[in-house]
Design a protein around this motif. Structure first.
Motif, PDB file in Angstrom:
ATOM      1  N   VAL A 375       0.244  -1.418  -6.358  1.00 10.34           N
ATOM      2  CA  VAL A 375       0.207  -1.299  -4.771  1.00 10.34           C
ATOM      3  C   VAL A 375      -0.836  -0.524  -4.208  1.00 10.34           C
ATOM      4  CG1 VAL A 375       1.465  -0.226  -2.859  1.00 10.34           C
ATOM      5  CG2 VAL A 375       2.786  -1.329  -4.418  1.00 10.34           C
ATOM      6  N   THR A 376      -1.879  -1.299  -3.352  1.00  8.14           N
ATOM      7  CA  THR A 376      -3.135  -0.645  -2.976  1.00  8.14           C
ATOM      8  C   THR A 376      -3.072  -0.847  -1.445  1.00  8.14           C
ATOM      9  OG1 THR A 376      -4.172  -1.027  -5.004  1.00  8.14           O
ATOM     10  CG2 THR A 376      -5.547  -0.624  -3.000  1.00  8.14           C
ATOM     11  N   PHE A 377      -3.046   0.283  -0.555  1.00  4.72           N
ATOM     12  CA  PHE A 377      -3.337   0.002   0.798  1.00  4.72           C
ATOM     13  C   PHE A 377      -3.751   1.504   1.421  1.00  4.72           C
ATOM     14  CE2 PHE A 377       0.948   1.399   0.661  1.00  4.72           C
ATOM     15  CZ  PHE A 377       1.094   2.419   1.593  1.00  4.72           C
ATOM     16  N   THR A 378      -4.022   1.448   2.905  1.00  2.00           N
ATOM     17  CA  THR A 378      -4.563   2.539   3.144  1.00  2.00           C
ATOM     18  C   THR A 378      -3.998   2.773   4.663  1.00  2.00           C
ATOM     19  OG1 THR A 378      -6.794   2.312   2.140  1.00  2.00           O
ATOM     20  CG2 THR A 378      -6.767   3.986   3.675  1.00  2.00           C
ATOM     21  N   VAL A 379      -3.723   3.939   5.069  1.00  2.00           N
ATOM     22  CA  VAL A 379      -3.335   4.176   6.278  1.00  2.00           C
ATOM     23  C   VAL A 379      -4.612   5.010   7.037  1.00  2.00           C
ATOM     24  CG1 VAL A 379      -1.773   5.221   8.065  1.00  2.00           C
ATOM     25  CG2 VAL A 379      -0.855   4.298   5.849  1.00  2.00           C
ATOM     26  N   PRO A 380      -5.285   4.472   7.756  1.00  2.00           N
ATOM     27  CA  PRO A 380      -6.447   5.188   8.212  1.00  2.00           C
ATOM     28  C   PRO A 380      -6.183   6.357   9.171  1.00  2.00           C
ATOM     29  CG  PRO A 380      -6.949   2.948   8.485  1.00  2.00           C
ATOM     30  CD  PRO A 380      -5.370   3.042   8.340  1.00  2.00           C
ATOM     31  N   ALA A 381      -6.837   7.471   9.331  1.00  2.00           N
ATOM     32  CA  ALA A 381      -6.608   8.306  10.079  1.00  2.00           C
ATOM     33  C   ALA A 381      -6.384   8.080  11.660  1.00  2.00           C
ATOM     34  CB  ALA A 381      -7.702   9.339  10.148  1.00  2.00           C
ATOM     35  N   GLY A 382      -5.223   8.453  12.061  1.00  2.00           N
ATOM     36  CA  GLY A 382      -4.843   8.153  13.463  1.00  2.00           C
ATOM     37  C   GLY A 382      -4.214   6.790  13.743  1.00  2.00           C
ATOM     38  N   ARG A 383      -4.100   6.139  12.613  1.00  2.00           N
ATOM     39  CA  ARG A 383      -3.561   4.772  12.801  1.00  2.00           C
ATOM     40  C   ARG A 383      -2.203   4.622  12.311  1.00  2.00           C
ATOM     41  NH1 ARG A 383      -7.652   1.004  14.201  1.00  2.00           N
ATOM     42  NH2 ARG A 383      -9.026   2.340  15.061  1.00  2.00           N
ATOM     43  N   THR A 384      -1.572   3.456  12.843  1.00  2.00           N
ATOM     44  CA  THR A 384      -0.124   3.126  12.663  1.00  2.00           C
ATOM     45  C   THR A 384      -0.095   1.998  11.724  1.00  2.00           C
ATOM     46  OG1 THR A 384       0.645   4.353  14.482  1.00  2.00           O
ATOM     47  CG2 THR A 384       2.072   2.510  13.429  1.00  2.00           C
ATOM     48  N   VAL A 385       0.572   1.959  10.379  1.00  2.00           N
ATOM     49  CA  VAL A 385       0.523   0.816   9.780  1.00  2.00           C
ATOM     50  C   VAL A 385       2.121   0.464   9.408  1.00  2.00           C
ATOM     51  CG1 VAL A 385       0.442   0.228   7.267  1.00  2.00           C
ATOM     52  CG2 VAL A 385      -1.516   1.333   8.409  1.00  2.00           C
ATOM     53  N   ALA A 386       2.538  -0.540   9.590  1.00  2.00           N
ATOM     54  CA  ALA A 386       4.016  -1.016   9.402  1.00  2.00           C
ATOM     55  C   ALA A 386       4.179  -1.612   8.117  1.00  2.00           C
ATOM     56  CB  ALA A 386       4.367  -2.159  10.380  1.00  2.00           C
ATOM     57  N   LEU A 387       5.256  -1.103   7.525  1.00  2.00           N
ATOM     58  CA  LEU A 387       5.612  -1.672   6.051  1.00  2.00           C
ATOM     59  C   LEU A 387       6.829  -2.682   6.377  1.00  2.00           C
ATOM     60  CD1 LEU A 387       4.531  -0.955   3.468  1.00  2.00           C
ATOM     61  CD2 LEU A 387       6.231   0.716   3.336  1.00  2.00           C
ATOM     62  N   VAL A 388       6.675  -3.851   5.887  1.00  2.00           N
ATOM     63  CA  VAL A 388       7.631  -4.876   6.475  1.00  2.00           C
ATOM     64  C   VAL A 388       7.901  -5.673   4.915  1.00  2.00           C
ATOM     65  CG1 VAL A 388       8.046  -6.978   7.584  1.00  2.00           C
ATOM     66  CG2 VAL A 388       6.603  -5.350   8.655  1.00  2.00           C
ATOM     67  N   GLY A 389       9.289  -5.966   4.874  1.00  2.00           N
ATOM     68  CA  GLY A 389       9.691  -6.761   3.534  1.00  2.00           C
ATOM     69  C   GLY A 389      10.888  -6.974   3.401  1.00  2.00           C
ATOM     70  N   PRO A 390      11.349  -7.789   2.587  1.00  2.00           N
ATOM     71  CA  PRO A 390      13.006  -7.919   2.326  1.00  2.00           C
ATOM     72  C   PRO A 390      13.280  -6.900   1.935  1.00  2.00           C
ATOM     73  CG  PRO A 390      11.652  -9.517   0.848  1.00  2.00           C
ATOM     74  CD  PRO A 390      10.832  -8.808   1.913  1.00  2.00           C
ATOM     75  N   THR A 391      14.830  -6.665   1.958  1.00  2.00           N
ATOM     76  CA  THR A 391      15.718  -5.656   1.379  1.00  2.00           C
ATOM     77  C   THR A 391      15.368  -5.570  -0.068  1.00  2.00           C
ATOM     78  OG1 THR A 391      17.817  -4.734   1.112  1.00  2.00           O
ATOM     79  CG2 THR A 391      17.896  -7.001   1.364  1.00  2.00           C
ATOM     80  N   GLY A 392      15.197  -4.351  -0.687  1.00  2.00           N
ATOM     81  CA  GLY A 392      14.884  -3.813  -2.184  1.00  2.00           C
ATOM     82  C   GLY A 392      13.542  -4.455  -2.687  1.00  2.00           C
ATOM     83  N   ALA A 393      12.768  -4.720  -1.537  1.00  2.00           N
ATOM     84  CA  ALA A 393      11.309  -4.883  -1.837  1.00  2.00           C
ATOM     85  C   ALA A 393      10.536  -3.784  -2.406  1.00  2.00           C
ATOM     86  CB  ALA A 393      10.443  -5.261  -0.627  1.00  2.00           C
ATOM     87  N   GLY A 394      11.031  -2.577  -2.189  1.00  2.00           N
ATOM     88  CA  GLY A 394      10.399  -1.181  -2.624  1.00  2.00           C
ATOM     89  C   GLY A 394       9.909  -0.235  -1.386  1.00  2.00           C
ATOM     90  N   LYS A 395      10.192  -0.736  -0.239  1.00  2.00           N
ATOM     91  CA  LYS A 395       9.709  -0.114   1.011  1.00  2.00           C
ATOM     92  C   LYS A 395      10.094   1.445   0.987  1.00  2.00           C
ATOM     93  CE  LYS A 395      11.787  -2.503   3.832  1.00  2.00           C
ATOM     94  NZ  LYS A 395      12.670  -3.466   2.943  1.00  2.00           N
TER      95      LYS A 395
END
Ligand SMILES: Nc1ncnc2c1ncn2[C@@H]1O[C@H](COP(=O)(O)OP(=O)(O)OP(=O)(O)O)[C@@H](O)[C@H]1O
Ligand SMILES: [Mg+2]
Length: 627
Positions: A375-395
């Motif tokens: 799993v690789t991703f970034t939440v840049p400073a001041g930004r809003t990142v949404a995590l979306v996925g089916p149930t049990g996906a690992g959110k």
């Protein structure tokens, strides 16, 4: 339990006592000194009584008149001895009490401290009822024998003194003593050996009963709605009955041995009188000596029992101690580094780099399934990142990694380029905040729930946080505002109110990264979107305040507010981009968002036909309905 194992239990019990003495050496010395003083005075009183009878009473009877001077002297001596005995008892009781309760308090602290240090994975493997009984009844059981311990140690000294006194008086008495005291001692040991398995079983059952009770009260809602009251009561009753039987077995054994332990010294007294009569006729001893020794055997009966009390409690103590040690010796707590981030540095950047993670399997020999991979991703400073996925996906797992509730197996999670593992606990807590899927509210006031005793959060700050969480309306309408108590787990609040209160708590700490794990699911969709919009604009208003946001979201209105959407399936990042981009390119994403939307619409519809929900705090209700 075989006699070998119960001997081992006794040996271990003595080691536990040794540990207690090493931890509280001074208070133990005071208690034993009191006990020894008492013992010396008991022996002393026997000899004074003997002297009074031999030198005052017998001559007076012979002469037919009483010598008041000598009698007064004897009375004064007895009074003095009684006074010293009182001092001794006082010192012993006080010392033993101090020692026992201090050890209990200290070990309760250690156990609960350990609970907080142990990782989430450990807690998931241990039932709450067991944790409660570890911190309560097991700690108490471990230190039960401390109460009679100083008495028993003093008694050993006293018995040694008594045997010396017997030898000094007459060899025939010494023989009686040498027969009676070892017999008493052996009886005590046999008693405690037979007690060992019964006590251990009772202690185990105590924990089980408390576990069942905790589970059924905790799940009271399920128990009631599913009509399981009778079954739950039966489940509890059968274990409670086992505990009753175990305790009765303990009592029966005590009932059998107690009279024996009482009788032995009386037999000793009888033997002394018989032997004494013979020796008196031989002129080998005086009347005074005979009375002293007979009296000695009578008064020794009770103190000798103290040794039995200690021995009888040892098995229970060992059982409790073992259970406490299981907590204290448990490992897996997180190590923290010494790096610190500036808590006033404005929104932070969160970066996941090639993170993989698996939960510890329920049984140690099974391999855990991989929950997250690469799993690789970034939440840049001041930004809003949404995590979306089916149930049990690992959110939720990603959310837990982002605030370091758990550590990745491989890869890194970094805040402003610093691996979370290198931060101090305080810096971690000061920079990131998680609002979990299931809100937890303390039985405290609204203010207490928001500040959690963190310094520097004024009422104005609390209100500002409540405003951002769209919770100022209902809190203002509560009877005592910020001072309103919310009940255990916030039972006097609605689900949505509870969620917003926990959100306000996270915001009040001015986190630089806010992780919302489906944190507003019970809130009206419009209000949810308003909350997120408010949080976003505060992050980008240029004041340097505000926070970066990682949000697990389901609703289209909420997702659409995010700068970027990360779409996860089965622990992998499948796609990323804006909401519009994903809608256009990822079929799975379209299906999911549409399905959520439908479910939401159906819920809305159902809500319109239902009766309004019953909210215990009626004053909050109007505000709620206005929204
Ligand atoms: N404590 C745990 N022990 C073992 N496996 C777990 C544990 N918690 C979660 N899992 C497993 O890890 C996977 C991911 O769980 P996670 O809670 O992260 O999913 P999620 O995306 O948050 O789901 P949801 O949308 O239902 O909240 C699931 O397969 C789940 O069964
Ligand atoms: Mg989840």
């Amino acid at each position: 339990m075989s006699s070998r194992t119960s001997t081992a239990v006794l040996a271990r019990g003595l080691r536990v006592l040794g540990r207690a003495i090493r931890e509280q050496p001074r208070i133990f010395t005071v208690a034993v000194a009191g006990s020894v003083l008492f013992g010396a005075m008991v022996i002393g009183s026997a000899y004074v009584i003997g002297a009074v009878v031999g030198d005052v009473v017998v001559p007076s009877i012979a002469r037919g008149s009483v010598e008041t001077g000598v009698l007064a002297l004897a009375a004064a001596a007895l009074f003095g001895i009684s006074l010293l005995r009182v001092v001794g008892i006082f010192g012993r009781r006080l010392g033993a009490g101090y020692m026992q309760y201090r050890l209990q308090a200290s070990y309760r602290r250690r156990v609960t401290r350990r609970y907080l240090d142990l990782p989430l994975s450990w807690h998931q493997r241990h039932a709450t009822g067991t944790l409660l009984s570890n911190a309560n009844s097991d700690v108490e059981a471990a230190w039960y024998p401390i109460a009679p311990l100083p008495f028993a140690v003093g008694t050993l000294v006293m018995v040694a003194g008594a045997i010396v006194a017997l030898f000094a008086t007459d060899w025939a008495f010494a023989l009686v003593g040498l027969a009676v005291f070892p017999a008493l001692f052996t009886l005590n040991v046999v008693y405690s050996r037979r007690m060992a398995p019964r006590q251990a079983r009772a202690q185990q059952l105590r924990a089980e009963v408390s576990g069942i009770a905790h589970e059924s009260f905790d799940g009271a809602l399920v128990v009631k709605t599913m009509g399981r009251e009778a079954q739950e009561t039966r489940r509890f009753a059968s274990r409670a009955a086992e505990l009753r039987d175990a305790l009765i077995a303990v009592g029966r054994l005590r009932g059998l041995f107690d009279p024996l332990l009482e009788t032995l010294p009386s037999i000793g007294t009888l033997a002394v009188l018989v032997v004494g009569a013979i020796r008196l006729r031989q002129d080998a001893i005086t009347v005074a000596e005979l009375v002293s020794v007979a009296f000695l055997f009578t008064v020794l009966a009770v103190p000798v029992r103290a040794i039995g009390w200690v021995l009888a409690e040892l098995p229970r103590s060992v059982a409790g101690w073992d259970r406490v040690q299981q907590v204290l010796r448990a490992t897996g707590e997180m190590a923290y580094g010494d790096r610190v981030l500036d808590p006033a540095g404005g929104p932070a950047t969160l970066a996941f780099a090639d993170v993989s993670f698996r939960y510890e399997p329920a049984e140690a020999h099974l391999p855990g399934a991989e929950v997250l991979g690469a799993v690789t991703f970034t939440v840049p400073a001041g930004r809003t990142v949404a995590l979306v996925g089916p149930t049990g996906a690992g959110k939720s797992t990603i959310a837990a990694l982002a605030v370091r509730l758990v550590d990745p197996d491989t890869g890194t999670v970094a805040l402003d380029g610093v691996d979370l593992r290198e931060l101090t606990t305080a810096s971690l807590a000061g920079n990131v905040a998680l609002v979990a899927q299931v809100p937890f509210v303390f039985d405290d006031t609204v203010r207490g729930n928001i500040t959690l005793d963190r310094p520097g959060i004024s009422d104005d700050d609390a209100w500002a946080a409540l405003r951002l969480a769209e919770a100022d309306g209902f809190v203002a309408a509560l009877p005592d505002g910020l001072d309103t108590r919310v009940g255990e787990r916030g039972t006097s609040l609605s689900g949505g109110q509870r969620q917003r209160l926990t959100l306000a708590r996270a915001l009040a700490g001015r986190p630089r990264l806010l992780v919302l794990d489906d944190a507003t699911s019970a809130v009206d969709p419009r209000v949810e979107a308003a909350i997120l919009a408010g949080l976003r604009s505060s992050a980008t208003d240029g004041t340097g305040a505000g926070t970066s946001i990682l949000v697990v979201a389901y609703r289209r209105a909420t997702i659409a507010l995010a700068d970027e959407v990360i779409y996860v399936e089965q622990g992998r990042v499948v796609a990323r981009g804006t909401h519009a981009e994903l809608l256009a390119t990822v079929p799975g994403y379209v299906d999911l968002v549409t399905a959520y939307e439908q479910a939401e619409a159906e819920r809305e519809q159902a809500r319109t036909y239902e009766d309004p929900p019953v909210v215990p705090v009626t004053t909050g209700l109007e505000v709620e309905m206005d929204r």
